[in-house]
Write an enzyme that holds these catalytic residues in place. Structure first.
Site, short mmCIF file in Angstrom:
data_model
loop_
_atom_site.label_atom_id
_atom_site.label_comp_id
_atom_site.label_asym_id
_atom_site.label_seq_id
_atom_site.Cartn_x
_atom_site.Cartn_y
_atom_site.Cartn_z
CG ASP A 207 -1.25 1.37 1.40
OD1 ASP A 207 -1.90 2.32 0.66
OD2 ASP A 207 -3.04 1.20 1.55
CG HIS A 212 -0.38 5.86 4.66
ND1 HIS A 212 -1.47 5.39 5.40
CD2 HIS A 212 -0.95 5.49 3.37
CE1 HIS A 212 -2.50 6.02 5.34
NE2 HIS A 212 -2.06 5.44 4.39
CB ILE A 227 -1.75 9.34 8.75
CG1 ILE A 227 -2.71 9.19 8.06
CG2 ILE A 227 -2.43 10.80 9.24
CD1 ILE A 227 -3.96 9.05 7.53
N GLY A 230 -4.25 2.39 8.07
CA GLY A 230 -5.77 1.61 8.98
C GLY A 230 -5.73 0.13 9.40
C1 LIG Z 1 -15.99 1.38 -8.13
C2 LIG Z 1 -15.60 2.32 -7.49
C3 LIG Z 1 -14.01 2.15 -7.20
C4 LIG Z 1 -13.50 2.64 -6.19
C5 LIG Z 1 -11.62 2.51 -5.91
C6 LIG Z 1 -11.75 3.41 -4.56
C7 LIG Z 1 -10.35 2.21 -3.60
C8 LIG Z 1 -9.29 3.07 -3.07
C9 LIG Z 1 -8.92 2.23 -1.77
C10 LIG Z 1 -8.68 2.56 -0.98
C11 LIG Z 1 -8.16 1.97 0.12
C12 LIG Z 1 -7.85 2.75 1.58
C13 LIG Z 1 -6.39 3.73 1.87
C14 LIG Z 1 -6.34 4.05 2.87
C15 LIG Z 1 -6.06 5.45 3.45
C16 LIG Z 1 -5.79 5.03 5.02
O1 LIG Z 1 -5.70 3.62 5.90
S1 LIG Z 1 -6.21 6.36 5.90
C17 LIG Z 1 -6.28 5.93 7.30
C18 LIG Z 1 -7.25 4.95 8.02
N1 LIG Z 1 -8.47 5.48 8.54
C19 LIG Z 1 -8.69 6.16 9.18
O2 LIG Z 1 -7.35 7.16 10.22
C20 LIG Z 1 -10.07 7.18 9.61
C21 LIG Z 1 -10.29 8.01 11.04
N2 LIG Z 1 -11.39 7.73 10.83
C22 LIG Z 1 -12.12 9.48 10.68
O3 LIG Z 1 -11.25 10.32 10.40
C23 LIG Z 1 -13.17 9.84 10.76
O4 LIG Z 1 -13.64 9.08 11.79
C24 LIG Z 1 -14.22 9.99 9.81
C25 LIG Z 1 -13.44 8.84 8.94
C26 LIG Z 1 -13.32 11.13 8.69
C27 LIG Z 1 -15.13 10.31 9.66
O5 LIG Z 1 -15.27 11.19 10.66
P1 LIG Z 1 -16.63 12.60 10.64
O6 LIG Z 1 -16.44 13.40 9.94
O7 LIG Z 1 -16.57 12.83 12.33
O8 LIG Z 1 -17.93 11.33 10.66
P2 LIG Z 1 -19.69 11.38 11.49
O9 LIG Z 1 -20.68 12.45 11.24
O10 LIG Z 1 -18.71 10.86 13.01
O11 LIG Z 1 -20.13 10.02 10.96
C28 LIG Z 1 -20.67 10.74 9.63
C29 LIG Z 1 -21.28 9.64 8.77
O12 LIG Z 1 -20.32 9.03 8.32
C30 LIG Z 1 -20.89 7.81 8.68
N3 LIG Z 1 -19.12 7.07 9.67
C31 LIG Z 1 -18.31 7.75 10.48
N4 LIG Z 1 -17.21 6.79 10.56
C32 LIG Z 1 -17.02 5.97 9.44
C33 LIG Z 1 -16.20 5.30 9.44
N5 LIG Z 1 -15.09 5.27 9.64
N6 LIG Z 1 -16.68 3.98 8.53
C34 LIG Z 1 -18.11 4.47 7.99
N7 LIG Z 1 -18.76 5.08 7.95
C35 LIG Z 1 -18.28 6.16 9.40
C36 LIG Z 1 -21.54 7.32 9.94
O13 LIG Z 1 -21.91 6.75 10.59
C37 LIG Z 1 -22.19 8.76 9.68
O14 LIG Z 1 -23.58 8.15 9.03
P3 LIG Z 1 -25.12 8.20 9.86
O15 LIG Z 1 -24.95 7.48 11.25
O16 LIG Z 1 -25.85 7.48 8.40
O17 LIG Z 1 -25.26 9.71 9.62
#
Ligand SMILES: CCCCCCCCCCCCC/C=C/C(=O)SCCNC(=O)CCNC(=O)[C@H](O)C(C)(C)COP(=O)(O)OP(=O)(O)OC[C@H]1O[C@@H](n2cnc3c(N)ncnc32)[C@H](O)[C@@H]1OP(=O)(O)O
Length: 308
Positions: A207, A212, A227, A230
Site C-alpha cells: 500500500d 503514509h 498517518i 488503517g
Molecule cells: C467502483 C469504485 C472503486 C473505487 C476504488 C477506491 C479505491 C480506494 C481504496 C483505498 C483503500 C484505503 C486507503 C487507505 C487509507 C488509510 O489507511 S487512511 C487511515 C485510516 N483511516 C482513518 O484514519 C480514518 C479515521 N476516521 C476518521 O477520521 C473519521 O471517523 C471520519 C472517517 C473522518 C468520519 O468522521 P466524521 O466526519 O466526524 O463522521 P461522522 O459525522 O461521525 O459520521 C458521518 C456519517 O458517516 C458514518 N461514518 C463515520 N465514520 C465512519 C467510518 N469510519 N466508516 C464508515 N462510516 C463512518 C457515520 O455513521 C455517519 O453516518 P450516519 O450515522 O448515517 O449519519
C-alpha cells in the site's frame, strides 16, 4: 456537498463491472507483512510472534496472520477512474474493513479476486463506497476469504437526486456493524508501541499511498504529518487478540470487523481492550499518548481453550 473536483453518478457507478484481479504471494511477503504490523517489534524472540516471521524448519512452516488477507484487495483498489466516479484521492480515508476467512491462509498462494461494489451511501459531507473482494485459490477455485473495504470520501456527498439520501447495500445488515462497547471492565488489555518508521515498513506490503510516507502529501490531505495505514492499526489490534484471547492461534479467527474512528501517527502507543461475548471478541484500540479511541470492532472466533 460534492466538491468541484468530485463527480458522482450512482447509477453509472453501480452498473460498472469491476475486472477480476490476481494476487500471488509467498512466505517472504507473509513475513514482511508480520514485521509491518509490529511482530517481534518489542522482543525479537517472543515465541508468540516469531512464528509469523521465522520457522526453524523453513519458511514453508511460518504461520500466517489472518489480517494478511486484507492485502489481497490491493490490486483492486488502486484505480480510481471509473465511469460516474471522479474524485480527489488525497481526501480519501479508510473507514472500515470486514474480513471473513473460510480456511487458514496458506504460506504461499496464487489467488483470483472477484471484485464488486457492495455499497454506496450519500452522507451529505461524504460519500461512502464499499468494495467487496472475494479471493479464490487458483487451481482449486476454492473461496479462501472475503474482504469488504469501506472508503470514506470526504467532500464527495450530496449527490442524491431525491429527498432521501442515496443508500445501496447488497450484503446482510448484521455484517460489519459498528459495535457497542460493554460498560464492564475488559477481559484483557494489550499495550504495544508502534515505531516512528512503522508506516514506512508497512507500505512495503504493497500500500504505497503517499498519505503514509510523504509529508507534503499528508499536509494537502489535512494532516500535520504522514498517518499510519488503517490496516496496519487493525493488524496490531488483531495480533493482540490472537495473543491474549486465542492463545496465539491465528487459525482461531473466523471473521474480523473494524471501524477506523480517528487517525494514528506512527510512533504512537496502541492499547487494545478486549471483551468476550460467547464466541465474539469485542475490542477497542486507543492511542495512549492522546487518550483517543482510534478503532473498534469485533472478531468472531472458532472456539476457545477452557482456561479462559
Ligand atoms: C467502483 C469504485 C472503486 C473505487 C476504488 C477506491 C479505491 C480506494 C481504496 C483505498 C483503500 C484505503 C486507503 C487507505 C487509507 C488509510 O489507511 S487512511 C487511515 C485510516 N483511516 C482513518 O484514519 C480514518 C479515521 N476516521 C476518521 O477520521 C473519521 O471517523 C471520519 C472517517 C473522518 C468520519 O468522521 P466524521 O466526519 O466526524 O463522521 P461522522 O459525522 O461521525 O459520521 C458521518 C456519517 O458517516 C458514518 N461514518 C463515520 N465514520 C465512519 C467510518 N469510519 N466508516 C464508515 N462510516 C463512518 C457515520 O455513521 C455517519 O453516518 P450516519 O450515522 O448515517 O449519519
Amino acid at each position: 456537498m460534492a466538491t468541484s473536483d468530485s463527480e458522482f453518478n450512482p447509477d453509472l457507478l453501480l452498473a460498472h463491472k469491476l475486472p477480476e484481479t490476481q494476487y500471488t504471494y509467498n512466505e517472504r511477503d507473509v513475513a514482511i507483512y508480520a514485521l509491518g504490523i509490529g511482530a517481534c517489534g518489542q522482543d525479537a524472540v517472543d515465541s508468540d510472534e516469531l512464528k509469523f516471521v521465522y520457522h526453524r524448519d523453513g519458511q514453508d512452516f511460518i504461520q500466517v496472520l489472518p489480517t494478511f488477507a486484507s492485502l489481497f484487495t490491493l490490486g483492486s483498489m488502486t484505480r480510481l477512474n471509473f465511469p460516474g466516479f471522479k474524485y480527489d484521492p488525497s481526501l480519501l480515508l479508510h473507514g472500515q474493513q470486514y474480513i471473513e476467512i473460510r480456511r487458514p491462509l496458506p504460506s504461499k498462494a496464487s489467488l483470483i479476486n472477484k471484485v464488486s461494489l457492495a455499497g454506496l451511501q450519500d452522507k451529505g459531507k461524504a460519500a461512502i463506497l464499499e468494495i467487496e473482494t472475494k479471493s479464490y485459490e487458483q487451481g482449486s477455485g476454492e473461496l479462501l476469504c472475503t474482504n469488504r473495504t469501506t472508503v470514506f470520501l470526504r467532500g464527495a456527498g450530496g449527490f442524491s437526486n431525491s429527498s432521501q439520501p442515496f443508500s445501496y447495500k447488497n450484503y446482510p445488515s448484521n455484517q460489519g456493524l459498528a459495535v457497542k462497547i460493554p460498560q464492564r471492565q475488559p477481559l484483557t488489555v494489550c499495550e504495544e508501541r508502534t515505531q516512528p518508521s512503522q508506516a514506512l515498513l508497512y507500505r512495503l506490503s504493497g500500500d504505497y499511498n503517499p498519505l503514509h510516507s510523504d509529508p507534503e502529501f499528508a499536509k494537502l490531505a489535512g494532516f500535520p504529518r504522514p498517518i499510519l495505514h488503517g490496516l496496519c492499526t487493525l493488524g496490531f489490534a488483531i495480533k493482540a487478540i490472537i495473543k491474549c484471547v486465542c492463545k496465539g492461534d491465528p487459525t482461531a479467527v473466523k471473521t474480523i470487523s473494524g471501524r477506523f474512528l480517528t487517525i494514528v501517527f506512527p510512533g504512537e502507543t496502541l492499547i487494545t481492550e478486549m471483551w468476550l461475548e460467547n464466541l465474539r471478541v469485542i475490542y477497542q484500540t486507543k492511542v495512549k499518548e492522546r487518550n483517543k479511541i482510534v478503532l473498534s470492532g469485533y472478531v468472531d472466533i472458532r472456539g476457545l481453550s477452557s482456561s479462559l
